[in-house]
Design a protein around this motif. Structure first.
Motif, PDB file in Angstrom:
ATOM      1  N   GLY A 156       0.872  -1.226   0.192  1.00 38.90           N
ATOM      2  CA  GLY A 156      -0.102  -0.086   0.066  1.00 38.90           C
ATOM      3  C   GLY A 156       0.881   1.279   0.195  1.00 38.90           C
ATOM      4  O   GLY A 156       0.282   2.275   0.341  1.00 38.90           O
ATOM      5  N   ILE A 157       2.206   1.309  -0.460  1.00 41.65           N
ATOM      6  CA  ILE A 157       2.787   2.576  -0.456  1.00 41.65           C
ATOM      7  C   ILE A 157       2.654   3.034  -1.765  1.00 41.65           C
ATOM      8  O   ILE A 157       2.719   2.389  -2.692  1.00 41.65           O
ATOM      9  N   VAL A 158       2.307   4.432  -1.764  1.00 46.70           N
ATOM     10  CA  VAL A 158       2.093   5.265  -2.889  1.00 46.70           C
ATOM     11  C   VAL A 158       3.221   5.655  -3.608  1.00 46.70           C
ATOM     12  O   VAL A 158       4.091   6.209  -2.776  1.00 46.70           O
ATOM     13  N   PHE A 159       3.407   5.513  -5.139  1.00 49.61           N
ATOM     14  CA  PHE A 159       4.774   6.032  -5.663  1.00 49.61           C
ATOM     15  C   PHE A 159       4.185   7.123  -6.307  1.00 49.61           C
ATOM     16  O   PHE A 159       3.555   6.886  -7.612  1.00 49.61           O
ATOM     17  N   ASP A 160       4.603   8.464  -5.902  1.00 52.12           N
ATOM     18  CA  ASP A 160       4.384   9.468  -6.962  1.00 52.12           C
ATOM     19  C   ASP A 160       5.070   9.422  -7.990  1.00 52.12           C
ATOM     20  O   ASP A 160       6.287   9.212  -8.145  1.00 52.12           O
ATOM     21  N   GLY A 161       4.377   9.841  -9.141  1.00 48.38           N
ATOM     22  CA  GLY A 161       4.905  10.065 -10.617  1.00 48.38           C
ATOM     23  C   GLY A 161       5.041   8.661 -11.211  1.00 48.38           C
ATOM     24  O   GLY A 161       5.576   8.603 -12.322  1.00 48.38           O
ATOM     25  N   HIS A 162       4.440   7.542 -10.498  1.00 51.85           N
ATOM     26  CA  HIS A 162       4.386   6.353 -11.215  1.00 51.85           C
ATOM     27  C   HIS A 162       3.250   6.348 -12.324  1.00 51.85           C
ATOM     28  O   HIS A 162       2.205   6.951 -12.241  1.00 51.85           O
ATOM     29  N   PRO A 163       3.733   5.825 -13.602  1.00 44.93           N
ATOM     30  CA  PRO A 163       2.633   5.895 -14.939  1.00 44.93           C
ATOM     31  C   PRO A 163       1.676   5.055 -14.640  1.00 44.93           C
ATOM     32  O   PRO A 163       0.432   5.477 -15.255  1.00 44.93           O
ATOM     33  N   ASP A 164       1.365   4.100 -13.880  1.00 52.42           N
ATOM     34  CA  ASP A 164       0.190   3.283 -14.049  1.00 52.42           C
ATOM     35  C   ASP A 164       0.263   2.345 -12.810  1.00 52.42           C
ATOM     36  O   ASP A 164       0.386   1.372 -12.553  1.00 52.42           O
ATOM     37  N   LEU A 165      -0.307   3.062 -11.560  1.00 54.96           N
ATOM     38  CA  LEU A 165       0.054   2.398 -10.226  1.00 54.96           C
ATOM     39  C   LEU A 165      -1.372   1.777 -10.036  1.00 54.96           C
ATOM     40  O   LEU A 165      -2.207   2.424  -9.401  1.00 54.96           O
ATOM     41  N   THR A 166      -1.382   0.492 -10.447  1.00 46.90           N
ATOM     42  CA  THR A 166      -2.711  -0.356 -10.138  1.00 46.90           C
ATOM     43  C   THR A 166      -2.204  -1.696  -9.347  1.00 46.90           C
ATOM     44  O   THR A 166      -1.115  -2.025  -9.393  1.00 46.90           O
ATOM     45  N   ARG A 167      -3.181  -2.439  -8.908  1.00 47.66           N
ATOM     46  CA  ARG A 167      -2.635  -3.903  -8.317  1.00 47.66           C
ATOM     47  C   ARG A 167      -2.241  -4.632  -9.332  1.00 47.66           C
ATOM     48  O   ARG A 167      -2.551  -4.651 -10.714  1.00 47.66           O
ATOM     49  N   ILE A 168      -1.316  -5.510  -9.017  1.00 53.91           N
ATOM     50  CA  ILE A 168      -0.691  -6.418 -10.071  1.00 53.91           C
ATOM     51  C   ILE A 168      -0.927  -7.811  -9.888  1.00 53.91           C
ATOM     52  O   ILE A 168      -1.228  -8.629 -10.624  1.00 53.91           O
ATOM     53  N   LEU A 169      -0.789  -8.210  -8.454  1.00 55.19           N
ATOM     54  CA  LEU A 169      -0.941  -9.669  -8.215  1.00 55.19           C
ATOM     55  C   LEU A 169      -2.329  -9.845  -7.794  1.00 55.19           C
ATOM     56  O   LEU A 169      -2.713 -11.076  -7.887  1.00 55.19           O
ATOM     57  N   MET A 170      -2.752  -8.909  -6.738  1.00 52.08           N
ATOM     58  CA  MET A 170      -4.154  -9.560  -6.144  1.00 52.08           C
ATOM     59  C   MET A 170      -5.401  -9.159  -7.216  1.00 52.08           C
ATOM     60  O   MET A 170      -4.911  -8.045  -7.971  1.00 52.08           O
ATOM     61  N   PRO A 171      -6.338  -9.740  -6.944  1.00 52.72           N
ATOM     62  CA  PRO A 171      -7.473  -9.010  -7.892  1.00 52.72           C
ATOM     63  C   PRO A 171      -7.763  -7.521  -7.947  1.00 52.72           C
ATOM     64  O   PRO A 171      -7.478  -7.070  -6.600  1.00 52.72           O
ATOM     65  N   ASP A 172      -8.337  -7.008  -8.672  1.00 51.29           N
ATOM     66  CA  ASP A 172      -8.453  -5.640  -8.635  1.00 51.29           C
ATOM     67  C   ASP A 172      -9.455  -5.095  -7.574  1.00 51.29           C
ATOM     68  O   ASP A 172      -9.438  -3.913  -6.904  1.00 51.29           O
ATOM     69  N   ASP A 173     -10.346  -6.046  -7.066  1.00 44.97           N
ATOM     70  CA  ASP A 173     -11.263  -5.545  -6.078  1.00 44.97           C
ATOM     71  C   ASP A 173     -10.738  -6.099  -4.583  1.00 44.97           C
ATOM     72  O   ASP A 173     -11.588  -6.019  -3.683  1.00 44.97           O
ATOM     73  N   TRP A 174      -9.524  -6.331  -4.422  1.00 45.15           N
ATOM     74  CA  TRP A 174      -9.079  -7.038  -3.218  1.00 45.15           C
ATOM     75  C   TRP A 174      -8.913  -5.823  -2.219  1.00 45.15           C
ATOM     76  O   TRP A 174      -8.742  -4.593  -2.520  1.00 45.15           O
ATOM     77  N   GLU A 175      -9.344  -6.067  -0.911  1.00 41.12           N
ATOM     78  CA  GLU A 175      -9.259  -5.422   0.195  1.00 41.12           C
ATOM     79  C   GLU A 175      -8.114  -5.658   1.067  1.00 41.12           C
ATOM     80  O   GLU A 175      -7.753  -6.435   1.211  1.00 41.12           O
ATOM     81  N   GLY A 176      -7.155  -4.218   1.482  1.00 44.56           N
ATOM     82  CA  GLY A 176      -6.052  -4.430   2.292  1.00 44.56           C
ATOM     83  C   GLY A 176      -4.935  -4.784   1.310  1.00 44.56           C
ATOM     84  O   GLY A 176      -4.768  -5.191   0.201  1.00 44.56           O
ATOM     85  N   HIS A 177      -4.043  -4.803   2.100  1.00 44.87           N
ATOM     86  CA  HIS A 177      -2.540  -5.049   1.410  1.00 44.87           C
ATOM     87  C   HIS A 177      -1.919  -6.286   2.189  1.00 44.87           C
ATOM     88  O   HIS A 177      -1.501  -5.986   3.320  1.00 44.87           O
ATOM     89  N   PRO A 178      -1.861  -7.441   1.512  1.00 43.03           N
ATOM     90  CA  PRO A 178      -1.429  -8.653   2.398  1.00 43.03           C
ATOM     91  C   PRO A 178      -0.221  -8.701   2.920  1.00 43.03           C
ATOM     92  O   PRO A 178       0.153  -9.207   4.143  1.00 43.03           O
ATOM     93  N   LEU A 179       0.854  -8.209   2.438  1.00 42.04           N
ATOM     94  CA  LEU A 179       2.205  -8.358   3.164  1.00 42.04           C
ATOM     95  C   LEU A 179       2.459  -7.345   4.385  1.00 42.04           C
ATOM     96  O   LEU A 179       3.510  -7.425   4.860  1.00 42.04           O
TER      97      LEU A 179
END
Lengths: 162, 217, 421
Positions: free
Chosen positions: B165-188
């Motif tokens: 759940g760390i937000v990277f400023d200036g990232h071109p496409d900051l979306t979920r990558i491993l978990m499903p898009d509608d997943w809640e929370g940040h597992p690690l």
């Protein structure tokens, strides 16, 4: 009617036996390789173990042409809907082998990401144990399934739950 | 798509910005830098910390200095390849009992592993590695994106965003990558449970009924 | 010198996220009817995606305009599980990441633990590790050879590749008890000594496999269809490879002799003589040539291991790290206690953090390990090299034909277990 009039050989049997014989002698698996077990599934199909002895070497990429789904590997929460969709696309009658510890119970990965047993999503006919199961184990599971198909009643098979 | 803000030298004076960790306070004197590379870094960026962890050079840098340091490392120091970007959640270890340094309370840490293949410059140099540790504050939970410095950081930062759940400023496409898009929370994250499901067996009375009635009679 | 220029870097970055987030079922809304492009979904259940890789392709006719890999269909949460397992159990977990290279995963993890512990394993253990890692390299390249041949329609090659691999798997089974996911390389050494007759077994492997692989190559090398599908396809230049973190055969196919076994030798690799095969073509054909040449180099290393296998212990004789021999448990109370403690509480690793990288068959496999001093690893992160290779695929695919996408996937050799972890 005298048998002399017949110009070809014939045999009598029950319809059920013929149908079951045809079914179990050409069970075509769908290629549903997920993880480590998929490699062992490939090895089973390759030269050394030679799945074509059982009329099963034809791994179909399209679920529409397959009647056996070998769930080979761990099923993640993200993959589960896909797996169910592939299963739904397969025509009846269809069977499922849950290959390996991960597909059967979640294996060592009891965590947020992995479905704890593929039987929560699709009905499973045979479970193959092992991590990964060797080709012999998979073949034993397949033969067990063949026995099940052979002795099944074609009219009484319950449709899979939706 | 936003370009990452370029750091002006003025914004580097620590202490003006709130929440900046003053690593220099931990007795980091550039005279005693253990290796030439770390001495270079310390000479040019006086506000970064450094250490040698198991014979590996580590630079501890705040989020404000990160981009400038990264550009300098890639350009002048020939760290051509960023091999990995990951993160650690130090929830239980505010004081970093791992024996690193005494800093302020920052829960997360972004870890960047760099590799110099020994190609740039006059050639014939030995390949070397360097690790950047970037403390990230829990409240803000933001870090500048390195995707424009090393394109590899693009998927890696998406993974960190997904799992931490760390937000990277200036990232071109900051979306979920491993978990499903509608997943809640940040597992690690450490406060996210493992979500173990108790093991039950067939015939067990407390076994929950399978969803969708998938069991065949 | 080899650095990508400023604009180039930005372009590379932009290219990646161009096809933005596509939720399930909304693919058709993405392409407006007037621009005549088509969005195609490939995977996750597709025979040529080597598992459950999913690609969103935007096509103009047959030409690929944009690509976005969608991953996570095999996300196993291994890094979370690792935070629950003792160090002695850790290799059970990591070995299931890259299932073509199980022993390499274990080796990487074990090296990281050993670095935090500050121990050096005995020479015999190092040599056994090199032997097993190189066998894994041959194994991985054989499976690559088989599956990529199958992707291009050469079924015979698949049968051949998997047949040769059985030899190696049989040796793994003899040594560790399992064909795959062996859990053989552990922190402190290896789980058991090599079995009796290992010299003959391994000598047979390295005699038979290169010879048979050479025969199988005859089916492909002069095959005009195979050549036309491989040559000039999936170009990834050296600049791009470095910028995108592509390592291993992909980087070596750009003419750069980069190998961690040479650059940062580990586990005694500096004792063996071997070359780094390179090619200049930057395409799928060059990667194929590099991989096949690496099989021969691995056989060369293994031959040296057989000749120089040192006697001695196969694991560290430190009772705080490795269990005592079985017979000691019957006669010594201390041995029993050590054994019990080791397998219930696990050994302690001093607090600290480290990053260890090894040269896996596919590239740089890294392990970032953080310990807080008590047994479950505080954080264990694996640098999934295939994760980065998958994200380098768009650069290889864009501008090519849709049929070449399969070739690109095959030549990148992704293992989805490691991509998603």
């Amino acid at each position: 009617m005298a048998l002399d009039d017949l110009h070809a050989n014939f045999l009598t049997t029950q319809l059920e036996k013929v149908v079951n014989w045809a079914r179990y002698r050409s069970t075509w698996p769908a290629t549903f390789g997920l993880a480590c077990c998929a490699i062992e599934m490939m090895a089973t199909g390759a030269a050394h173990y030679d799945l074509s002895r059982f009329g099963m070497e034809v791994f179909r990429a399209s679920p529409r042409q397959a009647d056996l789904m070998i769930v080979a590997g761990r099923v993640s929460q993200k993959m589960a809907p896909v797996l169910r969709q592939v299963y739904d696309q397969m025509p009846e009658p269809k069977w499922v082998i849950s290959m390996g510890a991960c597909a059967s119970t979640g294996g060592i990965f009891n965590n947020y990401a992995i479905v704890q047993g593929v039987d929560q999503i699709v009905p499973v006919d045979v479970y193959a144990p092992g991590c990964p199961p060797g080709p012999e184990t998979l073949m034993n599971a397949i033969l067990t399934l063949h026995d099940q198909i052979k002795s099944s009643e074609i009219l009484k098979r319950e449709p899979a739950a939706s | 798509m936003t370009e990452p803000e370029t750091n002006t030298p003025d914004s580097l004076s620590l202490g003006e910005v709130d929440g900046v960790v003053d690593f220099a306070a931990s007795e980091a004197e550039s005279e005693t830098a253990p290796t030439p590379l770390l001495a270079d870094v310390a000479g040019r960026f006086p506000d970064v910390g450094y250490e040698v962890s198991h014979e590996q050079e580590v630079v501890i840098v705040g989020v404000d200095t990160l981009l400038e340091l990264a550009e300098w490392l890639r350009g002048d120091q020939h760290f051509d390849m960023c091999v990995d970007v990951t993160a650690v959640d130090y929830l239980d270890h505010w004081d970093r009992s791992m024996g690193t340094w005494q800093g302020e309370r920052t829960r997360f840490e972004v870890v960047v592993n760099l590799l110099d293949l020994g190609l740039g410059g006059d050639g014939g140099r030995r390949p070397r590695r360097l690790r950047l540790r970037v403390p990230v504050d829990e409240e803000e939970c933001r870090c500048p994106s390195l995707a424009f410095v090393w394109p590899l950081a693009d998927p890696a930062e998406r993974e960190i965003y997904d799992l931490f759940g760390i937000v990277f400023d200036g990232h071109p496409d900051l979306t979920r990558i491993l978990m499903p898009d509608d997943w809640e929370g940040h597992p690690l994250r450490k406060d996210y449970g493992v979500s173990r499901i108790p093991v039950t067996f067939r015939g067990d009375r407390e076994r929950p009924a399978p969803e969708g009635g998938a069991e065949r009679g | 010198m080899f650095l990508p220029g400023e604009t180039h870097r930005v372009e590379l970055t932009r290219e990646r996220g161009i096809v933005t987030d596509v939720p399930e079922g909304t693919e058709e809304n993405l392409s407006a009817p007037e621009d005549e492009t088509m969005i195609i979904n490939m995977g996750p259940q597709h025979p040529s995606t080597h598992g459950v890789l999913r690609l969103m392709l935007e096509l103009d006719g047959e030409e690929i305009l944009r690509v976005k890999p969608v991953i996570g269909y095999l996300h196993t949460g291994m890094e979370k599980t690792a935070e629950e397992l003792l160090y002695i159990q850790g290799s059970t977990n990591v070995t299931r990441m890259d299932y073509m290279n199980p022993l390499g995963n274990e080796l990487c993890f074990s090296l990281a633990v050993e670095r935090l512990l500050g121990i050096e394993v005995p020479e015999r253990a190092q040599a056994i590790r090199v032997l097993m890692a190189e066998l894994c390299r041959i194994n991985s390249h054989l499976v690559w050879f088989a599956t990529s041949g199958m992707d291009l329609g050469a079924t015979t090659v698949m049968i051949h590749g998997l047949r040769e691999r059985e030899l190696i798997l049989r040796f793994f089974e003899k040594t560790s008890g399992l064909r795959m996911n062996c859990d053989y390389v552990r922190p402190g050494g290896v789980a058991a000594d090599l079995p009796d007759g290992w010299v003959e077994d391994v000598a047979e492997i390295i005699e038979v496999i290169p010879r048979r692989l050479h025969e199988s190559r005859d089916l492909l090398d002069d095959n005009p269809i195979f050549q036309k599908r491989m040559r000039g396809v999936g170009i990834l230049t050296r600049d791009e490879a470095i910028a995108l973190g592509a390592t291993g055969p992909i980087l070596r196919a750009t003419g750069l002799a980069w190998d961690i076994r040479k650059a940062f030798p580990y586990s005694g690799y500096d004792r063996y003589e071997f070359d780094i095969p390179t090619q200049e073509g930057c395409d799928a054909w060059s990667r194929y040539q590099v991989r096949v040449a690496e099989v021969n180099e691995s056989a060369r290393i293994i031959r040296q291991v057989i000749e120089t296998m040192p006697p001695g212990d196969y694991r560290v004789q430190d009772r705080k790290v490795t269990p005592p021999p079985r017979h000691r448990i019957d006669v010594s109370m201390e041995a029993l206690i050590h054994h019990f403690k080791l397998f219930t509480e696990g050994f302690k690793v001093p607090a600290g953090e480290t990053y260890v990288a090894i040269e896996s068959p596919k590239g740089e496999l890294g392990c970032y390990l953080v310990s807080d001093g008590v047994p479950p690893a505080y954080r264990q992160h694996t640098r999934g090299l295939c994760f980065y290779h998958v994200h380098a695929m768009p650069s290889m695919m864009v501008g090519g034909l849709v049929a070449d996408a399969v070739v690109v996937i095959a030549s990148a050799d992704p293992v989805l277990g490691e991509v998603d972890r």
